[in-house]
Design a protein around this motif. Structure first.
Motif, mmCIF file in Angstrom:
data_model
loop_
_atom_site.group_PDB
_atom_site.id
_atom_site.type_symbol
_atom_site.label_atom_id
_atom_site.label_comp_id
_atom_site.label_asym_id
_atom_site.label_seq_id
_atom_site.Cartn_x
_atom_site.Cartn_y
_atom_site.Cartn_z
ATOM 1 N N ASP A 146 18.759 7.014 -13.351
ATOM 2 C CA ASP A 146 17.784 6.044 -13.860
ATOM 3 C C ASP A 146 16.971 5.377 -12.749
ATOM 4 N N ASP A 147 16.667 6.131 -11.708
ATOM 5 C CA ASP A 147 15.844 5.617 -10.598
ATOM 6 C C ASP A 147 16.425 4.342 -9.972
ATOM 7 N N GLU A 161 0.819 -1.212 0.000
ATOM 8 C CA GLU A 161 0.000 0.000 0.000
ATOM 9 C C GLU A 161 0.851 1.260 0.000
ATOM 10 N N GLU A 162 1.947 1.264 0.755
ATOM 11 C CA GLU A 162 2.770 2.469 0.868
ATOM 12 C C GLU A 162 3.686 2.680 -0.336
ATOM 13 N N VAL A 163 4.238 1.617 -0.868
ATOM 14 C CA VAL A 163 5.177 1.764 -1.984
ATOM 15 C C VAL A 163 4.437 2.104 -3.271
ATOM 16 N N GLY A 164 3.348 1.387 -3.558
ATOM 17 C CA GLY A 164 2.567 1.684 -4.751
ATOM 18 C C GLY A 164 3.423 1.703 -6.003
ATOM 19 N N GLN A 165 3.391 2.829 -6.728
ATOM 20 C CA GLN A 165 4.156 2.985 -7.968
ATOM 21 C C GLN A 165 5.494 3.695 -7.750
ATOM 22 N N LYS A 166 5.886 3.885 -6.516
ATOM 23 C CA LYS A 166 7.163 4.580 -6.257
ATOM 24 C C LYS A 166 8.339 3.721 -6.748
ATOM 25 N N PRO A 167 9.390 4.359 -7.284
ATOM 26 C CA PRO A 167 10.514 3.613 -7.870
ATOM 27 C C PRO A 167 11.516 3.123 -6.830
ATOM 28 N N VAL A 168 11.021 2.468 -5.797
ATOM 29 C CA VAL A 168 11.907 1.981 -4.745
ATOM 30 C C VAL A 168 11.492 0.557 -4.389
ATOM 31 N N GLY A 169 12.493 -0.318 -4.208
ATOM 32 C CA GLY A 169 12.205 -1.699 -3.867
ATOM 33 C C GLY A 169 12.333 -1.947 -2.374
ATOM 34 N N VAL A 170 11.573 -2.921 -1.877
ATOM 35 C CA VAL A 170 11.617 -3.287 -0.462
ATOM 36 C C VAL A 170 11.893 -4.776 -0.353
#
Length: 295
Positions: A210-211, A162-171
Motif C-alpha cells: 500500500d505504498d 520539486e523532486e518529490v512531486g506526486q511520488k508516494p514517499v514522504g520527506v
C-alpha cells in the motif's frame, strides 16, 4: 590583447575573470607579470586565484626551476582545481560539438521515419540527449563558484517539493528555520538534488504494501567551520564499491548514466567542500559540507 585581458580580469563576473586567468595560465609571458600580480592582489575567488598563480609561475623566469629537476608536488586543492579546469573546458568543447549534430539527427529522424515515436532510434536519441544534459550539469559543477547569501532552509523546502512531486514517499525536514548561509546556491542545489534523487530511488525500490514507504529525513545546520546537509534514507542500501561510487559512469542502476554522484562531488569540490556516502544498517546517509564564510 593585453587591454582585453586587463578588462576581463577586472570584470565583476568571476567566470569572465576565470576565463582570462586560465588563458594566462597557458600563455603568460614575462611582460604580463605586473598584470597578473595586480589581479592577484584583489582577487577573492579561489578558482581565479589558483589560475592566476599558475599564470605567474609560467610568466616568471624559470632558470632556478630548470636548474632543479626535482618534481614539484601539488597540494590537494591545486590538484582539484586543475582537474576542475580541465573538466569544465572538456565538457564545454564536447557539448559545443555534439549539440548541433544531435539536433540535426532528431530533426531528420522525425521527418524521415514513419514510426519514430515508438522506435529504438528515438530511445537512442533520448539517451544521447540525457548524456549531453549530464555533461552540462558536470560543467556547471566544475565552474567557479558565485558566492551569495541565501536561505538554505527555504531552498531545501523548494528543492524537495520539486523532486518529490506526486511520488508516494514522504520527506521529514529536520533542520533549523531561517538558516542563512553563504555559498553558490546553484552548486549546492546540484549536489542536494542528486543526493535526494538517489534517496528517493532507493526508497521506492523497496517491496512494501500500500505504498507505505519509510520516510526520508533531511537535516541541515552549520558549525563554527562549515555548513552541512544530510539526506538519510531507509531504502535498499548502497550496492557497489564506495571507493568508485563518485567516478563518472559508475552506477548500479539500469538505464542510468552514472553522473549523479560525480556531479554532486564536483559541485562541492568547487565550493571547497566534500560529499560522503555512509551506509547504515538500513539505507544510506548522504552528507555534503562546504566551508562557512569567515566572519
Amino acid at each position: 590583447m593585453s587591454n582585453e585581458l586587463a578588462r576581463r580580469l577586472g570584470s565583476a563576473d568571476p567566470r569572465e575573470r576565470l576565463d582570462a586567468a586560465r588563458h594566462l595560465a597557458e600563455h603568460a609571458n614575462a611582460k604580463q607579470i605586473g598584470l597578473i600580480e595586480g589581479a592577484l592582489a584583489v582577487e577573492t575567488v579561489a578558482w581565479v586565484t589558483s589560475a592566476l598563480k599558475r599564470a605567474l609561475q609560467r610568466a616568471r623566469p624559470t632558470d632556478s626551476a630548470a636548474a632543479s629537476p626535482e618534481r614539484v608536488e601539488l597540494s590537494a586543492d591545486q590538484t582539484a582545481q586543475i582537474y576542475s579546469d580541465a573538466l569544465e573546458t572538456t565538457a564545454k568543447q564536447i557539448i559545443h560539438e555534439i549539440e548541433p549534430i544531435l539536433g540535426a539527427l532528431r530533426l531528420s529522424a522525425e521527418t524521415e521515419m514513419t514510426n519514430f515515436e515508438g522506435s529504438d532510434t528515438k530511445r537512442g536519441l533520448e539517451r544521447m540527449e540525457a548524456l549531453v544534459a549530464g555533461l552540462a550539469r558536470l560543467r556547471q559543477a566544475a565552474s567557479a563558484p558565485q558566492l551569495e547569501d541565501f536561505a538554505l532552509d527555504q531552498c531545501i523546502f523548494a528543492w524537495i517539493a520539486e523532486e518529490v512531486g506526486q511520488k508516494p514517499v514522504g520527506v521529514l525536514r529536520a533542520g533549523p528555520q531561517e538558516t542563512v548561509v553563504e555559498g553558490d546556491k546553484g552548486l549546492v542545489c546540484l549536489a542536494f538534488v542528486n543526493g535526494l534523487r538517489n534517496a528517493i530511488d532507493a526508497t521506492l525500490a523497496l517491496s512494501v504494501e500500500d505504498d507505505r514507504y519509510p520516510e526520508i529525513t533531511v537535516n541541515w545546520g552549520a558549525t563554527d567551520i562549515d555548513v552541512w546537509v544530510a539526506i538519510v534514507d531507509a531504502g535498499i542500501g548502497f550496492r557497489g564499491s564506495l571507493s568508485r561510487a563518485f567516478e563518472i559512469g559508475s552506477t548500479t542502476k539500469a538505464g542510468h548514466l552514472g553522473m549523479g554522484l560525480a556531479t554532486a562531488q564536483q559541485a562541492m569540490t568547487s565550493l571547497g567542500g566534500s560529499v560522503r556516502l555512509i551506509p547504515g544498517e538500513r539505507g544510506v546517509r548522504f552528507e555534503m559540507r562546504w566551508p562557512k564564510a569567515a566572519a
